[in-house]
Design a protein around this motif. Structure first.
Motif, PDB file in Angstrom:
ATOM      1  N   HIS A   1     -16.233  10.947  54.950  1.00  0.00           N
ATOM      2  CA  HIS A   1     -14.815  10.619  55.236  1.00  0.00           C
ATOM      3  C   HIS A   1     -14.345  10.401  53.689  1.00  0.00           C
ATOM      4  CE1 HIS A   1     -15.196   8.579  59.315  1.00  0.00           C
ATOM      5  NE2 HIS A   1     -15.151   9.782  59.456  1.00  0.00           N
ATOM      6  N   ALA A   2     -15.055  10.143  52.850  1.00  0.00           N
ATOM      7  CA  ALA A   2     -14.485   9.932  51.436  1.00  0.00           C
ATOM      8  C   ALA A   2     -14.465  11.297  50.633  1.00  0.00           C
ATOM      9  CB  ALA A   2     -15.488   9.104  50.474  1.00  0.00           C
ATOM     10  N   GLN A   3     -15.427  12.217  51.172  1.00  0.00           N
ATOM     11  CA  GLN A   3     -15.032  13.611  50.858  1.00  0.00           C
ATOM     12  C   GLN A   3     -13.857  14.269  51.497  1.00  0.00           C
ATOM     13  OE1 GLN A   3     -19.156  14.647  51.212  1.00  0.00           O
ATOM     14  NE2 GLN A   3     -19.704  13.362  49.360  1.00  0.00           N
ATOM     15  N   GLU A   4     -13.873  14.254  52.623  1.00  0.00           N
ATOM     16  CA  GLU A   4     -12.811  14.815  53.274  1.00  0.00           C
ATOM     17  C   GLU A   4     -11.387  14.246  52.870  1.00  0.00           C
ATOM     18  OE1 GLU A   4     -12.604  17.153  55.341  1.00  0.00           O
ATOM     19  OE2 GLU A   4     -14.274  17.266  56.590  1.00  0.00           O
ATOM     20  N   LEU A   5     -11.210  13.029  52.300  1.00  0.00           N
ATOM     21  CA  LEU A   5     -10.156  12.402  51.870  1.00  0.00           C
ATOM     22  C   LEU A   5      -9.826  13.038  50.529  1.00  0.00           C
ATOM     23  CD1 LEU A   5      -7.778  10.262  52.338  1.00  0.00           C
ATOM     24  CD2 LEU A   5      -9.261   8.756  51.464  1.00  0.00           C
ATOM     25  N   LYS A   6     -10.923  13.413  49.714  1.00  0.00           N
ATOM     26  CA  LYS A   6     -10.702  13.663  48.435  1.00  0.00           C
ATOM     27  C   LYS A   6     -10.328  15.084  48.621  1.00  0.00           C
ATOM     28  CE  LYS A   6     -13.925  12.931  45.335  1.00  0.00           C
ATOM     29  NZ  LYS A   6     -15.383  13.182  44.929  1.00  0.00           N
ATOM     30  N   ILE A   7     -10.594  15.913  49.457  1.00  0.00           N
ATOM     31  CA  ILE A   7     -10.235  17.290  49.540  1.00  0.00           C
ATOM     32  C   ILE A   7      -8.722  17.377  50.132  1.00  0.00           C
ATOM     33  CG2 ILE A   7     -10.682  19.447  50.983  1.00  0.00           C
ATOM     34  CD1 ILE A   7     -13.524  18.779  50.783  1.00  0.00           C
ATOM     35  N   LEU A   8      -8.624  16.468  51.074  1.00  0.00           N
ATOM     36  CA  LEU A   8      -7.075  16.308  51.497  1.00  0.00           C
ATOM     37  C   LEU A   8      -6.186  16.104  50.469  1.00  0.00           C
ATOM     38  CD1 LEU A   8      -5.330  16.468  54.022  1.00  0.00           C
ATOM     39  CD2 LEU A   8      -5.875  14.177  54.434  1.00  0.00           C
TER      40      LEU A   8
END
Length: 460
Positions: free
Chosen positions: A152-159
């Protein structure tokens, strides 16, 4: 014609995509194992699945960008023919607009670059999710923590990066459109007050400027795709540069008969990391003989896996000599020497198809081994492949052993093959298969902790 050109473009882009991936596969296949281990599978797979499609997408918009650029140059030439002063005004507007446009685009490009870096981290976390799903399913809190801290943290960073980068880029594109209409307004309401221009010229100029807005809009629309493609190209190029090719002769050469494989003062030094010296193995001095079974034993971290990769020549010794009989293993013959070796590593991979020609004789042998290893009721051989490899870990290892035996190599290495086998199959492996291999003239090395079977070894 337009449909034909689009079809040709799609076909060409598909060919280019395939060629890039093929070169990437070849680069991986010819890279030293230690460098592939250093880079990691997540980056390699991510580059194939993310960078290659983005590069191809960037290539597909280049024809439209080229056509629009030529159209723009043609219309600028027409403007210069109609009125030189208007042409100068437009050139000045393009120059100022390019400067104002480039700065936010550079910012957007850097944000896209950070997004691409975050994709590598995400690939690593996805790999952890797939291979660690059993452990994560056992503990809800552990699974939630992994999702929150990684996926979730990496998806949020990409988003976050993608949203910000696209906002900057799209806003800049709108600014480009505004410049076009600003120039039209300036010519229509300001320029005519200070320069003599006929109505006929003014109509021609306005029509030309209105026509220019189309190519400019197309050029601006392609910029995000080209920017992302450029970032992916740099990323892919950096990755390829970090993967050296093995400096060895890739052609098979004839080797003289051999009876012993000799380690003479062999040493291997892992590369240093964070100013810390790498782990060192050696010096090693021993011989592996045909018609003998040799055991390698040792605790965790003692260098057994490193030794196995030195034996199978995946790692090149940093010092010492490796000899097959009297033949020194060099860059000229290492590929041929590797072809003498069959191995099942602790992290082996089982292919679902035979990568050798399966003659009738080999097929009969395979069916015999399936019976011996008690797999015939689960697995069949059809069209040169197994009907299934959806088996338990122990059964997969038995299937890998079958494939290895059919390859009929001169030297075999088994790294903890029997670790997850039932006692019945341990007996078959140590007391039947190894002894049969020994009788047939094979040199066999077994990495094992099974002290109950140490009596099988000719040397330990």
């Amino acid at each position: 014609m337009r449909s034909a050109s689009e079809i040709i473009l799609v076909r060409v882009s598909s060919e280019v995509s395939r060629d890039i991936r093929k070169r990437f596969y070849e680069r991986i296949a010819h890279a030293p194992l230690v460098d592939l281990e250093r880079i990691g599978s997540a980056k390699l797979i991510g580059s194939i699945n993310i960078d290659v499609p983005r590069i191809v997408s960037g290539g597909t918009v280049l024809p439209a960008l080229l056509i629009s650029s030529i159209t723009l140059l043609g219309m600028l030439s027409f403007l210069m023919y109609l009125n030189v002063e208007v042409f100068k005004l437009v050139i000045m507007a393009i120059f100022i607009g390019a400067i104002c446009y480039q700065i936010p685009m550079m910012i957007g490009g850097r944000i896209f670059h950070r997004s691409r870096e975050a994709h590598d981290e995400l690939q690593h976390s996805i790999r952890g999710l797939i291979y660690g799903i059993k452990e994560l399913k056992l503990d809800v809190k552990k699974r939630a923590a992994y999702f929150d801290k990684n996926l979730h943290a990496q998806e949020l960073k990409i988003l976050k990066h993608d949203k910000l980068a696209n906002t900057v880029v799209r806003t800049t594109m709108s600014f480009g459109d505004l410049i076009c209409f600003f120039v039209i307004g300036a010519v229509s309401f300001v320029f005519i007050n200070y320069h003599a221009i006929s109505k006929q010229e003014l109509v021609g100029v306005i029509m030309a400027l209105l026509y220019v807005t189309g190519p400019v809009a197309i050029m601006l629309a392609t910029v995000p795709t080209v920017t992302i493609a450029s970032i992916s190209y740099k990323k892919l190029n950096q990755l390829l540069q970090s993967i050296p090719s093995e400096r060895c002769n890739s052609e098979l050469v004839d080797l003289p008969p051999w009876e012993t494989l000799k380690f003479s003062n062999i040493e291997y030094q892992y590369p240093s990391y964070n100013d810390e010296p790498g782990f060192k193995v050696g010096p090693l001095n021993f011989e592996i003989c045909k018609r003998q079974v040799s055991f390698i034993i040792g605790g965790n971290g003692s260098g057994k896996s490193t030794m196995s990769k030195l034996l199978t020549m995946h790692y090149t010794a940093t010092a010492g000599k490796l000899l097959f009989g009297k033949t020194l293993v060099t860059s000229e013959n290492i590929v041929s020497c590797r072809s003498l070796v069959g191995a099942i590593y602790s992290d082996y991979h089982l292919f679902d198809e035979f990568l050798i020609d399966l003659s009738d004789e080999l097929r009969l042998k395979a069916e015999k081994y399936l019976e011996m290893l008690q797999l015939s009721h689960k697995v069949k051989i059809q069209d040169g492949r197994f009907t299934t490899i959806d088996l338990s870990d122990g059964q997969k290892k038995r299937l890998a052993l079958l494939v290895s035996l059919l390859e009929d190599k001169e030297f075999y290495l088994f790294d903890e093959w029997a670790a997850d086998q039932d006692p019945e199959f341990k007996d078959i492996f140590y007391k039947e298969i190894l002894l049969n291999m020994k009788k047939s003239g094979k040199a066999v090395v077994v990495i094992s902790h099974d002290s109950a079977y140490f009596d099988v070894a000719d040397q330990i």
